[in-house]
Scaffold this motif. Sequence first.
Motif, PDB file in Angstrom:
ATOM      1  N   TRP A  12      -1.390   5.377   2.562  1.00  0.00           N
ATOM      2  CA  TRP A  12      -1.999   4.445   1.619  1.00  0.00           C
ATOM      3  C   TRP A  12      -1.693   4.821   0.173  1.00  0.00           C
ATOM      4  N   PHE A  13      -1.564   6.124  -0.071  1.00  0.00           N
ATOM      5  CA  PHE A  13      -1.204   6.555  -1.420  1.00  0.00           C
ATOM      6  C   PHE A  13       0.163   6.006  -1.824  1.00  0.00           C
ATOM      7  N   TRP A  14       1.166   6.181  -0.949  1.00  0.00           N
ATOM      8  CA  TRP A  14       2.511   5.714  -1.273  1.00  0.00           C
ATOM      9  C   TRP A  14       2.590   4.194  -1.304  1.00  0.00           C
ATOM     10  N   GLY A  17      -1.397   3.132  -3.610  1.00  0.00           N
ATOM     11  CA  GLY A  17      -1.760   3.915  -4.782  1.00  0.00           C
ATOM     12  C   GLY A  17      -0.682   3.971  -5.837  1.00  0.00           C
ATOM     13  N   VAL A  18       0.561   4.185  -5.409  1.00  0.00           N
ATOM     14  CA  VAL A  18       1.654   4.297  -6.377  1.00  0.00           C
ATOM     15  C   VAL A  18       1.892   2.994  -7.143  1.00  0.00           C
ATOM     16  N   ALA A  20      -0.325   0.809  -7.794  1.00  0.00           N
ATOM     17  CA  ALA A  20      -1.480   0.684  -8.690  1.00  0.00           C
ATOM     18  C   ALA A  20      -1.316   1.571  -9.920  1.00  0.00           C
ATOM     19  N   VAL A  21      -0.811   2.783  -9.715  1.00  0.00           N
ATOM     20  CA  VAL A  21      -0.559   3.679 -10.855  1.00  0.00           C
ATOM     21  C   VAL A  21       0.499   3.089 -11.772  1.00  0.00           C
TER      22      VAL A  21
END
Length: 209
Positions: A12-14, A17-18, A20-21
């Motif tokens: 989910w981070f990749w 999240g990325v 979104a960043v």
Amino acid sequence: MRFGGDLAVVRWFWAVGVPAVSAGLVVGSGLLSVQGPDVLAATAPGRVVITLIGLAGYCVALFSQLRYTNVIVFFGAFLALFTGLNLLSGAVTDDALHQRGELTSCTVRTVLPVSVTSSDSEGRTQTRIRYAYDLDCAVPTVTAMSTDRRVAAPGDRIDVLYDPWHRLDPRIPDGDEDSQWLPGLLLLALAAGLRLLCEYGVWPFRAHW
């Protein structure tokens, strides 16, 4: 179970999240440019910092795409992500000009077509025509404007929307033009969705060339 949970967080981070960043950095750069303090937005070193923040957002998006080897996800998410970021950046500028912009009446002195050359992601050169206007306005600080299409001829009287803070270029008022926020966010969601499908190996989005 903990390993599975940790793996889900990474996925989910990749995938989400990325992007979104990246969006946060691009939007933050735009907000600092149009709404930030003069020490940043009105000085050369400050503008360099703002530009680097925006570039960081695009670079994070670009290099994170190298994780995805599926052709559909690589190209599809790439196009959606970068188009979405561009729309969000434009939305910040549009909102600022709509909120504080003022109208002035101008007489067009001259109109000159200007060739603008740019390169796409594959190195192909593209040339388009913009129109540069020399203006005589009721507000003396507004002297020039450029547009993608010709909107007036020499001698015409036109209304021009300008930024009293002098951070944004003057433009023709666009009336009730739709905001770019919604399509920008939808494209980011599409990119995140494609990346998430690849992370979980859903056919035909699983990792392969």
